[in-house]
Design a protein around this motif. Structure first.
Motif, PDB file in Angstrom:
ATOM      1  N   SER A 125       0.966  -1.258   0.073  1.00 20.39           N
ATOM      2  CA  SER A 125       0.014  -0.022  -0.120  1.00 20.39           C
ATOM      3  C   SER A 125       0.900   1.438   0.036  1.00 20.39           C
ATOM      4  O   SER A 125       2.216   1.101   0.393  1.00 20.39           O
ATOM      5  N   LEU A 126       0.363   2.389  -0.438  1.00 19.56           N
ATOM      6  CA  LEU A 126       1.067   3.723  -0.575  1.00 19.56           C
ATOM      7  C   LEU A 126       1.554   3.889   0.867  1.00 19.56           C
ATOM      8  O   LEU A 126       2.704   4.309   1.280  1.00 19.56           O
ATOM      9  N   GLU A 127       0.537   3.654   2.053  1.00 21.33           N
ATOM     10  CA  GLU A 127       0.930   4.120   3.190  1.00 21.33           C
ATOM     11  C   GLU A 127       1.956   3.260   3.760  1.00 21.33           C
ATOM     12  O   GLU A 127       2.808   3.716   4.568  1.00 21.33           O
ATOM     13  N   GLY A 128       1.856   2.107   3.426  1.00 28.18           N
ATOM     14  CA  GLY A 128       3.017   0.965   3.879  1.00 28.18           C
ATOM     15  C   GLY A 128       4.215   1.345   3.203  1.00 28.18           C
ATOM     16  O   GLY A 128       5.190   1.327   4.029  1.00 28.18           O
ATOM     17  N   CYS A 129       4.273   1.833   1.933  1.00 25.77           N
ATOM     18  CA  CYS A 129       5.402   2.275   1.313  1.00 25.77           C
ATOM     19  C   CYS A 129       6.197   3.236   2.128  1.00 25.77           C
ATOM     20  O   CYS A 129       7.231   3.472   2.332  1.00 25.77           O
ATOM     21  N   VAL A 130       5.468   4.476   2.420  1.00 27.94           N
ATOM     22  CA  VAL A 130       5.813   5.825   3.163  1.00 27.94           C
ATOM     23  C   VAL A 130       6.371   5.291   4.560  1.00 27.94           C
ATOM     24  O   VAL A 130       7.393   5.676   4.913  1.00 27.94           O
ATOM     25  N   ALA A 131       5.602   4.417   5.144  1.00 22.38           N
ATOM     26  CA  ALA A 131       6.154   3.869   6.411  1.00 22.38           C
ATOM     27  C   ALA A 131       7.428   3.096   6.387  1.00 22.38           C
ATOM     28  O   ALA A 131       8.255   3.294   7.194  1.00 22.38           O
ATOM     29  N   GLN A 132       7.640   2.239   5.341  1.00 25.72           N
ATOM     30  CA  GLN A 132       8.920   1.623   5.299  1.00 25.72           C
ATOM     31  C   GLN A 132       9.934   2.701   4.813  1.00 25.72           C
ATOM     32  O   GLN A 132      11.244   2.314   5.464  1.00 25.72           O
ATOM     33  N   ILE A 181       9.709  12.198   5.172  1.00 22.56           N
ATOM     34  CA  ILE A 181       8.317  11.962   4.908  1.00 22.56           C
ATOM     35  C   ILE A 181       7.525  13.052   4.643  1.00 22.56           C
ATOM     36  O   ILE A 181       6.404  13.031   4.078  1.00 22.56           O
ATOM     37  N   VAL A 182       7.810  14.281   5.273  1.00 20.10           N
ATOM     38  CA  VAL A 182       7.028  15.434   4.831  1.00 20.10           C
ATOM     39  C   VAL A 182       7.279  15.927   3.398  1.00 20.10           C
ATOM     40  O   VAL A 182       6.224  16.130   2.867  1.00 20.10           O
ATOM     41  N   ILE A 183       8.182  15.528   2.820  1.00 15.73           N
ATOM     42  CA  ILE A 183       8.492  16.035   1.377  1.00 15.73           C
ATOM     43  C   ILE A 183       7.789  14.838   0.763  1.00 15.73           C
ATOM     44  O   ILE A 183       6.840  15.213  -0.297  1.00 15.73           O
ATOM     45  N   THR A 184       7.756  13.566   1.131  1.00 16.21           N
ATOM     46  CA  THR A 184       6.935  12.550   0.324  1.00 16.21           C
ATOM     47  C   THR A 184       5.484  12.640   0.267  1.00 16.21           C
ATOM     48  O   THR A 184       4.780  12.541  -0.762  1.00 16.21           O
ATOM     49  N   LEU A 185       5.048  13.224   1.512  1.00 21.43           N
ATOM     50  CA  LEU A 185       3.606  13.197   1.628  1.00 21.43           C
ATOM     51  C   LEU A 185       2.963  14.309   0.783  1.00 21.43           C
ATOM     52  O   LEU A 185       1.840  14.563   0.602  1.00 21.43           O
ATOM     53  N   GLN A 186       3.757  15.242   0.397  1.00 19.05           N
ATOM     54  CA  GLN A 186       3.194  16.544  -0.464  1.00 19.05           C
ATOM     55  C   GLN A 186       3.206  16.243  -1.758  1.00 19.05           C
ATOM     56  O   GLN A 186       2.409  16.957  -2.711  1.00 19.05           O
ATOM     57  N   CYS A 195      10.521   0.149  -0.849  1.00 19.39           N
ATOM     58  CA  CYS A 195      10.145   1.293  -1.231  1.00 19.39           C
ATOM     59  C   CYS A 195      11.556   2.313  -0.856  1.00 19.39           C
ATOM     60  O   CYS A 195      11.971   2.323   0.530  1.00 19.39           O
ATOM     61  N   ASP A 196      12.063   3.092  -1.677  1.00 14.81           N
ATOM     62  CA  ASP A 196      12.879   4.143  -1.436  1.00 14.81           C
ATOM     63  C   ASP A 196      12.578   5.547  -2.000  1.00 14.81           C
ATOM     64  O   ASP A 196      11.607   5.351  -3.022  1.00 14.81           O
ATOM     65  N   LEU A 197      13.211   6.579  -1.671  1.00 15.09           N
ATOM     66  CA  LEU A 197      12.906   8.047  -2.121  1.00 15.09           C
ATOM     67  C   LEU A 197      12.860   8.216  -3.775  1.00 15.09           C
ATOM     68  O   LEU A 197      11.810   8.616  -4.404  1.00 15.09           O
ATOM     69  N   HIS A 198      13.969   7.979  -4.369  1.00 16.25           N
ATOM     70  CA  HIS A 198      14.125   8.085  -5.628  1.00 16.25           C
ATOM     71  C   HIS A 198      13.065   7.313  -6.382  1.00 16.25           C
ATOM     72  O   HIS A 198      12.541   7.789  -7.465  1.00 16.25           O
ATOM     73  N   PRO A 199      13.048   6.037  -6.060  1.00 12.36           N
ATOM     74  CA  PRO A 199      12.104   4.874  -7.176  1.00 12.36           C
ATOM     75  C   PRO A 199      10.577   5.805  -6.860  1.00 12.36           C
ATOM     76  O   PRO A 199       9.761   5.604  -7.555  1.00 12.36           O
ATOM     77  N   LEU A 200      10.087   5.977  -5.757  1.00 15.05           N
ATOM     78  CA  LEU A 200       8.966   6.477  -5.569  1.00 15.05           C
ATOM     79  C   LEU A 200       8.572   7.891  -6.011  1.00 15.05           C
ATOM     80  O   LEU A 200       7.677   8.240  -6.637  1.00 15.05           O
ATOM     81  N   PHE A 201       9.716   8.901  -6.159  1.00 12.80           N
ATOM     82  CA  PHE A 201       9.581  10.075  -6.703  1.00 12.80           C
ATOM     83  C   PHE A 201       9.349   9.815  -8.172  1.00 12.80           C
ATOM     84  O   PHE A 201       8.664  10.904  -8.754  1.00 12.80           O
TER      85      PHE A 201
END
Length: 309
Positions: A91-98, A158-163, A177-183
């Protein structure tokens, strides 16, 4: 632009696409993860029960091992189970939590490694003041500061990602899940966010690495005034620490110093620092530390004897 999320579930591309290769990876990585948990867990247990390991160095080492277990467990259990799954989702929430916990434990480890270098610096360069400078209350404050630093770092990520808005596609080109692949999945320009990550992760890693290396240069220079036996013990401890520092920082700097706009994730490098390095750390520390080897043998001997009775 208003933040809209049409994506609630992500599909993880994984490490390899071939089913046979994935099963082979499962056979390899499951024992590696179990060795990580058992090896680091033994260090935590040994330091807790052995009165001979009450020095600050072992206090920090036990907490480093605890962080290693947590750091690896954030990614590896799901990665291993996904190797046996045809479709890998989160889930997107699970990804952010990871992402949050992965960076929390990773940066807490960086701070702990820095604290351990400071501990060695005081022990070798200012031995007469060691018990005062690195007292038990100071150890607890340094440990708390390490966790606080990791928490603040992760909150920024996380603040960056949630926006960011995510409206498709939903396939993340990685095995976790990591930042660059999610971006890459955000339906907006993420160049500014990429620069923030570059500063918050990449530059932070380089600064910490240079600080650690500099501290050990000072330690090595100070060893000229020590006896041969003192130099041997100090070099043995410092060699273990420098090996762990290099194994941890090398891949992190390699991955996070790239700009997000031109970033190509190297999954094999990521495997090294998420799966392999946490297993190697207890081996490195115990093989290079005579006191830890004696304590582990004694603890193991006691358990064997109690089992035979």
């Amino acid at each position: 632009m208003a933040r809209t999320n049409n994506v609630t579930e992500l599909i993880i591309a994984g490490l390899f696409q071939d089913a046979e290769v994935q099963r082979a990876c499962f056979v390899v990585f499951l024992p590696v993860y179990l060795a990580t948990v058992v090896g680091n867990g033994l260090i935590v247990l040994t330091v807790r029960v052995r009165k001979s390991l009450r020095a600050p160095m072992y206090f920090f080492l036990s907490h480093l091992s605890l962080v290693e277990i947590s750091y690896s467990s954030t990614v590896v259990p799901k990665f291993i189970t996904d190797l046996l799954s045809e479709i890998k989702t989160i889930s997107l929430e699970g990804c952010v939590a990871q992402i949050f916990f992965f960076h929390l434990f990773g940066v807490a480890e960086i701070f702990l490694l820095t604290v351990m270098a400071y501990d060695r610096y005081v022990a070798i360069c200012k031995p007469l003041h060691y018990t005062t400078v690195v007292s038990r209350p100071v150890c607890h404050r340094l440990l708390a500061a390490s966790w606080l630093g990791g928490f603040l770092h992760s909150m920024v990520q996380i603040v960056i990602t949630l926006q960011l808005p995510f409206c498709g596609p939903n396939v993340i080109d990685h095995y976790f899940c990591d930042l660059h692949p999610l971006f890459k999945l955000a339906c907006t320009d993420t160049s500014v966010e990429g620069v923030v990550v570059l500063a918050n992760s990449g530059l932070f890693s380089i600064f910490s690495f240079l600080l650690l290396v500099s501290s050990y240069v000072v330690i090595l220079l100070s060893l000229r005034n020590h006896s041969a036996e003192g130099r041997r013990k100090a070099l043995s401890t410092c060699a273990s620490h420098l090996t762990v520092v290099t194994l941890f920082f090398g891949p992190a700097i390699f991955l996070y110093m790239r700009p997000a706009s031109t970033f190509t994730e190297d999954k094999l490098v990521a495997v090294f620092y998420t799966v392999v390095t946490p297993m190697l750390n207890p081996i490195i520390y115990t093989l290079r530390n005579a006191e830890m080897k004696v304590a582990l043998k004694s603890l193991w001997g006691r358990k064997v004897n109690s089992g035979l009775q």
